[in-house]
Design an enzyme around this catalytic site. Structure first.
Site, PDB file in Angstrom:
ATOM      1  N   TYR A 100       0.869  -1.180   0.000  1.00  0.00           N
ATOM      2  CA  TYR A 100       0.000   0.000   0.000  1.00  0.00           C
ATOM      3  C   TYR A 100       0.901   1.224   0.000  1.00  0.00           C
ATOM      4  O   TYR A 100       2.057   1.167  -0.423  1.00  0.00           O
ATOM      5  CB  TYR A 100      -0.907  -0.129   1.240  1.00  0.00           C
ATOM      6  N   ARG A 153      -5.830  10.767 -10.738  1.00  0.00           N
ATOM      7  CA  ARG A 153      -5.181  11.454  -9.602  1.00  0.00           C
ATOM      8  C   ARG A 153      -4.698  10.398  -8.627  1.00  0.00           C
ATOM      9  O   ARG A 153      -5.312  10.148  -7.590  1.00  0.00           O
ATOM     10  CB  ARG A 153      -6.172  12.422  -8.937  1.00  0.00           C
ATOM     11  N   LYS A 171      -5.861  -1.297  -2.406  1.00  0.00           N
ATOM     12  CA  LYS A 171      -6.953  -1.015  -1.472  1.00  0.00           C
ATOM     13  C   LYS A 171      -7.694  -2.307  -1.130  1.00  0.00           C
ATOM     14  O   LYS A 171      -8.056  -2.551   0.019  1.00  0.00           O
ATOM     15  CB  LYS A 171      -7.941  -0.012  -2.086  1.00  0.00           C
ATOM     16  N   GLU A 242     -12.002   5.646  -6.246  1.00  0.00           N
ATOM     17  CA  GLU A 242     -10.671   5.925  -5.711  1.00  0.00           C
ATOM     18  C   GLU A 242      -9.822   6.692  -6.714  1.00  0.00           C
ATOM     19  O   GLU A 242      -9.742   6.323  -7.887  1.00  0.00           O
ATOM     20  CB  GLU A 242      -9.985   4.587  -5.387  1.00  0.00           C
ATOM     21  N   ASP A 243      -9.227   7.751  -6.246  1.00  0.00           N
ATOM     22  CA  ASP A 243      -8.227   8.517  -6.993  1.00  0.00           C
ATOM     23  C   ASP A 243      -8.713   9.021  -8.350  1.00  0.00           C
ATOM     24  O   ASP A 243      -7.987   8.968  -9.357  1.00  0.00           O
ATOM     25  CB  ASP A 243      -6.917   7.718  -7.094  1.00  0.00           C
ATOM     26  N   ASP A 265     -13.548   7.316  -1.431  1.00  0.00           N
ATOM     27  CA  ASP A 265     -12.611   7.143  -0.330  1.00  0.00           C
ATOM     28  C   ASP A 265     -11.772   8.393  -0.085  1.00  0.00           C
ATOM     29  O   ASP A 265     -11.463   8.734   1.058  1.00  0.00           O
ATOM     30  CB  ASP A 265     -11.702   5.962  -0.681  1.00  0.00           C
ATOM     31  N   ASP A 266     -11.391   9.086  -1.157  1.00  0.00           N
ATOM     32  CA  ASP A 266     -10.516  10.259  -0.995  1.00  0.00           C
ATOM     33  C   ASP A 266     -11.260  11.415  -0.353  1.00  0.00           C
ATOM     34  O   ASP A 266     -10.667  12.206   0.369  1.00  0.00           O
ATOM     35  CB  ASP A 266      -9.946  10.673  -2.354  1.00  0.00           C
ATOM     36  N   ASN A 414       0.058  12.203   0.171  1.00  0.00           N
ATOM     37  CA  ASN A 414       0.713  10.915  -0.097  1.00  0.00           C
ATOM     38  C   ASN A 414       1.302  10.909  -1.497  1.00  0.00           C
ATOM     39  O   ASN A 414       0.819  11.634  -2.355  1.00  0.00           O
ATOM     40  CB  ASN A 414      -0.324   9.783   0.002  1.00  0.00           C
TER      41      ASN A 414
HETATM   42  O1  LIG Z   1      -4.011   5.675  -0.729  1.00  0.00           O
HETATM   43  C1  LIG Z   1      -3.706   6.330   0.290  1.00  0.00           C
HETATM   44  O2  LIG Z   1      -2.699   6.149   0.955  1.00  0.00           O
HETATM   45  C2  LIG Z   1      -4.673   7.354   0.782  1.00  0.00           C
HETATM   46  C3  LIG Z   1      -5.460   7.864  -0.356  1.00  0.00           C
HETATM   47  O3  LIG Z   1      -6.541   7.392  -0.656  1.00  0.00           O
HETATM   48  C4  LIG Z   1      -4.809   8.832  -1.261  1.00  0.00           C
HETATM   49  O4  LIG Z   1      -3.806   9.453  -0.891  1.00  0.00           O
HETATM   50  O5  LIG Z   1      -5.318   8.955  -2.378  1.00  0.00           O
HETATM   51 MG   LIG Z   2      -6.909   7.578  -2.749  1.00  0.00          MG
END
Ligand SMILES: O=C([O-])CC(=O)C(=O)O
Ligand SMILES: [Mg+2]
Length: 561
Positions: A100, A153, A171, A242-243, A265-266, A414
């Protein structure tokens, strides 16, 4: 002692060994080898999963670079998932940063270089008219959790095109490792609508669709086709966005949140973990959360999502909405967001500071920097979601500390390379007074004879438990109250807030336990919101226990037809 399930399998021989969800490697017993035509395909010894795990751990330790360790672990995941999860759970604190954040960021950037084997679904724009077939033909029927990205992203690393697939895979590994979701019921999906990353487009090894990104109406049509196909195939699935790029993330969430069980999630996961950490940090600092003044660096959908959650919490504890909003300051690359700024995004409108309220501030220019805000507003909490490293400078942090004895500082961007500050510097600049939480993992800081644990304020503390609660509690939607309940359950487990020692958040090793507590809290909230059937706490706890998948082998028998 765990009960050993018996599994009747129609697969035999090499086909069985090739299936990562069924393969046991050397753990197939002599009887199983006999019954399932495995004789001769394996060395003679029969091993326990513990012995296999010990060997894999020794091999893992042999690799020097984290990216090599990542490739190695992904290889085990693609060969024998039960072993993979037993290994990861046994060495969670060492392996989480490898499967991760932060290593998964590098794995996304180098996805096409390190690629070994297919996993999940790749749905590309040229194949858009076959989305239904692709989903219908997918070999597993019982999919409960999907994580989907379009790769635009990826963490703070921007557009990675098809390489973004590393994130849904990572994830979902955590959904299983930390939240006990059976890996056979998870599915990572990459929506390949092109990439605007020229480095990727020019890379001869790049595996994605070589085309600039599809945008606007065409993009939304594609997303609608995808969501319709998911609903047709798996109507009760939990879908995690996600992203996605900021310009799409909120739009997609609002478009689909009432149509299926989904969340972003973001925006929501990050907001929930940050609120939970902030509740804990306020307790540790001896200050009520509604008395904090909070400055954000980064006014995107993640930052605004966190700000709205904090405001909602402040209102739930007695402030008026206006009072709560006046305690929050959003700074982005153009400076403090103020009510006279043009071109504000939808989700920024309600978070602006009124010019009138700051007319007395001592500033020389119209666009107010983070330092201006710190000098004038005297924030007690500073949260970084900018994706830009190093912006919490010594001058800013010392200025903050001069007005606040226990500043709460959270560089959340991150991976590690994007953090707004290094925890070691924050501790030094505030002589150990800062309460710190970061997005990526950092080692404890030794300063002046004391050790400071650095909490990893990462949505990994929330989404596995949320998913477990949704599955066990049969929730049909993800509501804001469910996320709030998750934040509170997390804060209730903060070692520093409850025991006055240790980190702000529980150790990574404890995420499995925390996930069960979060699952119960979110399942209860789902009932209260009328999106899940009624059940008692006992029934919910039993359902959580039954849903939680243990990484142990079943004993196999040959299915007879
Ligand atoms: O993935 C991770 O560490 C946390 C998150 O969702 C991101 O930064 O997009
Ligand atoms: Mg993310």
């Amino acid at each position: 002692m765990l009960k050993k399930e018996t599994l009747y399998t129609p697969y035999t021989g090499a086909v069985l060994l090739e299936n990562p969800l069924l393969n046991k490697g050397l753990a197939f017993t002599q009887e199983e080898r006999q019954a399932l035509n495995l004789n001769g395909l394996l060395p003679d010894t029969v091993e326990t999963i513990k012995e296999q795990t010990d060997r894999a751990w020794a091999q893992f330790c042999h690799f020097k670079r984290d990216i090599s360790r990542h490739v190695y672990l992904r290889n085990i995941q693609d060969t024998n998932e039960t072993l993979f999860y037993n290994l990861v759970r046994t060495h969670l604190s060492e392996m989480l940063p490898v499967i991760y954040t932060p290593t998964v960021g590098e794995a996304c950037e180098h996805f096409s270089d390190i690629y070994r084997r297919a996993r999940g679904l790749f749905i590309s724009w040229p194949n858009r008219h076959q989305i239904d077939e692709m989903l219908q033909q997918f070999s597993r029927n019982d999919i409960r959790v999907i994580v989907v990205t379009d790769g635009e992203r990826i963490l703070g690393l921007g557009d990675q095109g098809v390489g973004g697939m590393g994130i849904p895979i990572g994830k979902l590994s955590l959904y299983t490792a930390c939240g006990g979701i059976n890996p056979a019921t998870t599915l990572p999906i990459m929506l390949d609508v092109g990439t605007n990353n020229t480095q990727r487009l020019e890379d001869p090894l790049y595996m994605g669709w070589r085309h600039p990104r599809i945008t606007d109406d065409q993009y939304m049509e594609f997303m609608d086709m995808f969501i319709d196909a998911v609903k047709a195939r798996w109507p009760d699935v939990l879908l995690q966005f996600e992203d996605f790029a900021q310009k799409n993330a909120t739009k997609l969430l609002n478009r689909y949140r009432d149509k299926l069980c989904c969340f972003n999630d973001d925006i929501q996961g990050t907001a929930a973990v940050t609120l939970g950490t902030l509740i804990a940090a306020s307790r540790a600092a001896g200050v009520n959360l509604q008395d904090q003044r909070i400055v954000f660096l980064g006014g995107g959908s993640a930052g605004c999502g966190i700000a709205e959650k904090i405001i909602a919490y402040m209102v739930s504890t007695g402030l008026s909405e206006q009072q709560a909003r006046s305690r929050v300051f959003m700074v982005d690359r153009f400076g403090l967001l103020t009510d006279d700024m043009p071109n504000l995004l939808d989700f920024q409108q309600k978070l602006v500071t009124s010019r009138e309220a700051i007319a007395h501030w001592d500033v020389v220019q119209d666009n107010l920097s983070l330092l201006d805000v710190v000098r004038n507003a005297h924030p007690t909490v500073m949260i970084g979601v900018s994706g830009q490293p190093g912006l919490f400078s010594e001058e800013i942090v010392k200025e903050m500390y001069s007005h606040c004895p226990r500043p709460i500082i959270m560089p959340l961007s991150n991976p590690t390379s994007r953090a707004e500050a290094q925890p070691r510097d924050l501790i030094e600049w505030t002589q150990g007074a800062a309460l710190i939480a970061t997005g990526s993992p950092f080692a404890p800081v030794h300063y002046d004879g004391a050790v400071y644990e650095i909490a990893q304020c990462n949505n990994a503390y929330i989404f596995p438990g949320l998913g477990l609660g949704i599955l066990a509690g049969k929730a049909r939607r993800v509501t804001e109250n469910m996320l709030m309940a998750a934040s509170q359950a997390l804060a209730a487990h903060s070692p520093q807030a409850t025991l006055e020692r240790g980190g702000l958040l529980p150790a990574v090793e404890d995420i499995g336990e925390i996930s069960r507590a979060i699952a119960l809290a979110t399942a209860r909230a789902a009932q209260q919101d009328g999106v899940a059937p009624q059940a008692s706490d006992d029934e919910l706890n039993t359902a959580i226990g039954n849903t939680f998948w243990e990484a142990q082998y079943a004993s196999y028998k040959r299915a007879s037809f």
